[in-house]
Design a protein around this motif. Structure first.
Motif, PDB file in Angstrom:
ATOM      1  N   ALA A 149     -14.593  -7.478   4.281  1.00 36.14           N
ATOM      2  CA  ALA A 149     -13.583  -6.690   4.998  1.00 36.14           C
ATOM      3  C   ALA A 149     -13.115  -7.373   6.134  1.00 36.14           C
ATOM      4  N   ALA A 150     -14.023  -8.374   6.774  1.00 41.89           N
ATOM      5  CA  ALA A 150     -13.758  -9.135   8.185  1.00 41.89           C
ATOM      6  C   ALA A 150     -12.442  -9.902   8.153  1.00 41.89           C
ATOM      7  N   PHE A 326      -9.565   8.635   1.945  1.00 39.92           N
ATOM      8  CA  PHE A 326      -8.980   8.628   0.709  1.00 39.92           C
ATOM      9  C   PHE A 326      -9.468   7.297  -0.096  1.00 39.92           C
ATOM     10  N   SER A 327      -9.026   6.368   0.504  1.00 40.43           N
ATOM     11  CA  SER A 327      -9.142   4.854  -0.106  1.00 40.43           C
ATOM     12  C   SER A 327     -10.736   4.604  -0.271  1.00 40.43           C
ATOM     13  N   ALA A 328     -11.408   5.073   0.684  1.00 41.56           N
ATOM     14  CA  ALA A 328     -12.934   5.031   0.710  1.00 41.56           C
ATOM     15  C   ALA A 328     -13.510   5.657  -0.608  1.00 41.56           C
ATOM     16  N   LEU A 363      -6.129   1.069   5.282  1.00 43.43           N
ATOM     17  CA  LEU A 363      -6.350   0.765   3.942  1.00 43.43           C
ATOM     18  C   LEU A 363      -7.183  -0.195   3.489  1.00 43.43           C
ATOM     19  N   SER A 364      -7.180  -1.075   4.403  1.00 44.30           N
ATOM     20  CA  SER A 364      -8.151  -2.480   4.405  1.00 44.30           C
ATOM     21  C   SER A 364      -9.643  -1.929   4.632  1.00 44.30           C
ATOM     22  N   LEU A 369     -14.696  -1.220   2.352  1.00 46.46           N
ATOM     23  CA  LEU A 369     -16.105  -0.580   2.626  1.00 46.46           C
ATOM     24  C   LEU A 369     -16.356   0.685   1.398  1.00 46.46           C
ATOM     25  N   GLY A 370     -15.124   1.189   0.963  1.00 47.90           N
ATOM     26  CA  GLY A 370     -15.383   2.254  -0.312  1.00 47.90           C
ATOM     27  C   GLY A 370     -16.250   1.697  -1.288  1.00 47.90           C
ATOM     28  N   GLY A 371     -16.289   0.509  -1.738  1.00 45.55           N
ATOM     29  CA  GLY A 371     -16.917  -0.144  -2.643  1.00 45.55           C
ATOM     30  C   GLY A 371     -18.403   0.175  -2.531  1.00 45.55           C
TER      31      GLY A 371
END
Lengths: 426, 180
Positions: A149-150, A326-328, A363-364, A369-371
């Motif tokens: 994510a960085a 929501f994305s997470a 979103l990013s 991080l949702g993964g």
């Protein structure tokens, strides 16, 4: 037009279902969906270049060539052995060092390659220490997703977001790297507290483990010293160019392709062999997805959905929180690549009534991080769990969910908090 | 197999493909096997040195420290060389050779013994006139391991990276041997 919209939506949902079930290869699912959409002229042939995000595809291809060439030198195995030796037989050091190395490598190279190369070493160390490898493996997964994510090139969702929103490498460094850094520290500390009972080795055993690890020869992992040095130099050069690409006025994909051609030219590795190892299936998967999502954009479905969302959301702050969470949760359940591919046109369409700049970071944050939320949330999770299972270490869906969901909630909350302070409160 | 397990395996196959098998194969080349991880019980190690052994690598000290062993350090002055010098040059020249060899031997034995003792190992030292290969083979029969430099007994070169003396010694011994 309503029929076309229904067809595009049906193909999209059907493809999503196939990708989730993995009954057939996700690339085949995406290619078939794209073929249907094009056969039915939902996306006309002449519109193809508009929807096919070549920035993302070429950036991925370039990085794959660099990684595959560097892999031939034994660079990653060297790194794994060196890290293992640095841990000096201490489980806490193993946890800390492998998490940091995984995050660092994942922030510049792809997560799957990183965990594929580090997991066998972690399992080996756990066997030596005769301790449960679960904390090491989970921490590796979380570090990989957080590290990814960085940066702009760390995770496919970021590549797609960067390309669609014209965000530079430095934009990601300034916005996502501080969040990832704090999240990494938090996740390591949390894992330590959750598993501190299992991370113990007595002093005598530690000495013995250290001696065995000292017997490993990291230099033996180097298959080609000249290529090893050239790989380090090329990766270093590419990273520097990524930092400068905005100032130089070139796209990140150009930097990756330059790096790929440079290492092939310098190393004299056989291009046929290197190109053979490029993950063409992944590139075609992306291509197929872009076309399927293009169908939703072309028929106006995304526009209508964006209008509906903006009519129910007040201000950027609310949108930021909604999109991140929501994305997470969505990325914890479905593949974050098709999810991001869908969200990008949606956020773009919201640009008429909202400042969407902070929403890209939301979103990013959520997609990467949702993964960490579930065992099937990201490719790195599947790879680590798959390797562990083959080596006789079972990580059940429930085992992962209990820790993963907690880590996901904590890291996304920190990220949302920092973004909110920066873009809403400040 | 549960739905979860088969889903993970299917996804793993699609994502990692054959890459994992390739990586695992490469790792096996330099990761120790379960059998190799168990250190053999070694109580005595013979370590011959001479003027050709210029430096003991740090890795060797680390390896030797893994054993709870007594190490016999031997420095053999080649009696044949001594005789040749005496016959072809002079008695004085041969005495000078002996004096220099003894000085060098004491210095090397002292230095290496100190390093080994710092690692908690017990050491013994011997310096004598003899045959570098025959005597080592004879003494080694009473020891459980031999640690010998590639350069023991003669100069080594790029085209000949192992001294013929070492080659002869290791061909005659059945004990575990570390050639550094």
């Amino acid at each position: 037009m309503i029929t076309m919209e229904a067809v595009a939506l049906a193909v999209f949902l059907f493809t999503y279902g196939l990708i989730m079930s993995e009954r057939i290869h996700r690339t085949v699912a995406a290619m078939f969906g794209a073929a249907v959409v094009m056969m039915l002229k939902v996306v006309p042939w002449e519109k193809l270049p508009e929807y096919l995000d070549l920035d993302t595809i070429f950036l991925l291809a370039g990085m794959m060539i660099i990684v595959n060439t560097a892999r031939n030198s034994g660079l990653f195995e060297y790194l794994a052995i060196k890290t293992a030796k640095l841990a000096k037989g201490s489980p806490i050091r193993v946890l800390l060092l492998f998490s940091v190395v995984t995050a660092l490598v994942s922030s510049f190279l792809d997560n799957v390659t990183t965990v594929l190369l580090l997991t066998p070493m972690l399992l080996y160390i756990s066997r030596l220490m005769e301790i449960n490898p679960m904390p090491f493996l989970l921490s590796e997964i979380f570090a990989s997703n957080i590290g990814g994510a960085a940066t702009l090139i760390g995770d496919p969702p970021n590549i797609m977001i960067g390309s669609a929103a014209k965000l530079s490498f430095m934009d990601f460094i300034l916005n996502m790297s501080p969040i990832a850094f704090i999240d990494l520290l938090v996740s390591i500390v949390l894992i330590y507290f959750i598993y501190r009972g299992a991370l113990k080795v007595d002093e005598r055993d530690r000495e013995k483990i250290n001696r065995t690890l000292e017997r490993l020869d990291e230099k033996a992992a180097i298959k080609d010293l000249a290529l090893f040095r050239k790989s380090i130099a090329t990766i270093g050069l590419v990273v520097v160019l990524f930092f400068l690409h905005d100032r130089l006025g070139v796209e990140p994909a150009v930097v990756a392709l330059f790096g790929a051609s440079f290492i092939l030219l310098w190393s004299r590795e056989k291009p046929e062999e290197v190109l053979e190892k490029v993950e063409w299936a992944t590139l075609f998967f992306f291509g197929g997805l872009f076309i399927i999502v293009g169908g939703l954009v072309e028929t106006g479905f995304i526009g209508q959905l964006a209008n509906w969302i903006t009519s129910h959301i007040v201000g950027e702050g609310e949108a930021l929180i909604a999109i991140a969470w929501f994305s997470a949760f969505a990325s914890a359940i479905i593949d974050n690549i098709p999810f991001t591919a869908t969200m990008i046109p949606l956020i773009k369409a919201m640009g008429g009534s909202l400042n969407i700049y902070p929403l890209w970071w939301a979103l990013s944050l959520g997609a990467c991080l949702g993964g960490n939320g579930t065992a099937i949330g990201a490719s790195a999770n599947v790879v680590v769990i798959g390797i562990a299972e083959r080596e006789g270490v079972k990580i059940t869906f429930g085992d992962f969910l209990k820790v993963g969901m907690f880590i996901m909630m904590a890291t996304v909350a920190i990220g949302v908090g920092l973004l909110w302070i920066r873009y809403v409160w400040w | 197999m549960s739905i979860y397990s088969s889903l993970i395996q299917r996804k793993f196959k699609h994502i990692a493909g054959k890459r994992y098998e390739r990586i695992l194969k490469e790792y096996r080349e330099f990761l120790l096997t379960e059998e190799e991880m168990v250190l053999p019980e070694i109580g005595s190690i013979l370590m011959p040195i001479d003027r050709y052994v210029r430096e003991i690598p740090k890795d060797l000290y680390d390896t030797l420290s893994a054993y709870d062993a007594t190490i016999l350090l031997v420095y053999i002055i080649d009696s044949q060389v001594f005789s040749i010098i005496r016959q072809t040059l002079s008695k004085e020249a041969s005495e000078e050779f002996k004096r220099k060899e003894e000085l060098n031997g004491e210095k090397m034995l002292g230095k290496i013994a100190k390093e080994l003792e710092n690692l908690g190992l017990r050491t013994q030292r011997r310096l004598f006139f003899g045959n570098k290969s025959e005597d080592v083979i004879k003494i080694a029969n009473n020891y459980e391991m031999l640690a010998i430099s590639k350069a023991y007994g003669s100069e080594i070169t790029k085209s000949s990276p192992l001294s013929p003396v070492v080659l002869k010694i290791i061909q005659h011994l059945e004990i575990p041997t570390i050639v550094y």
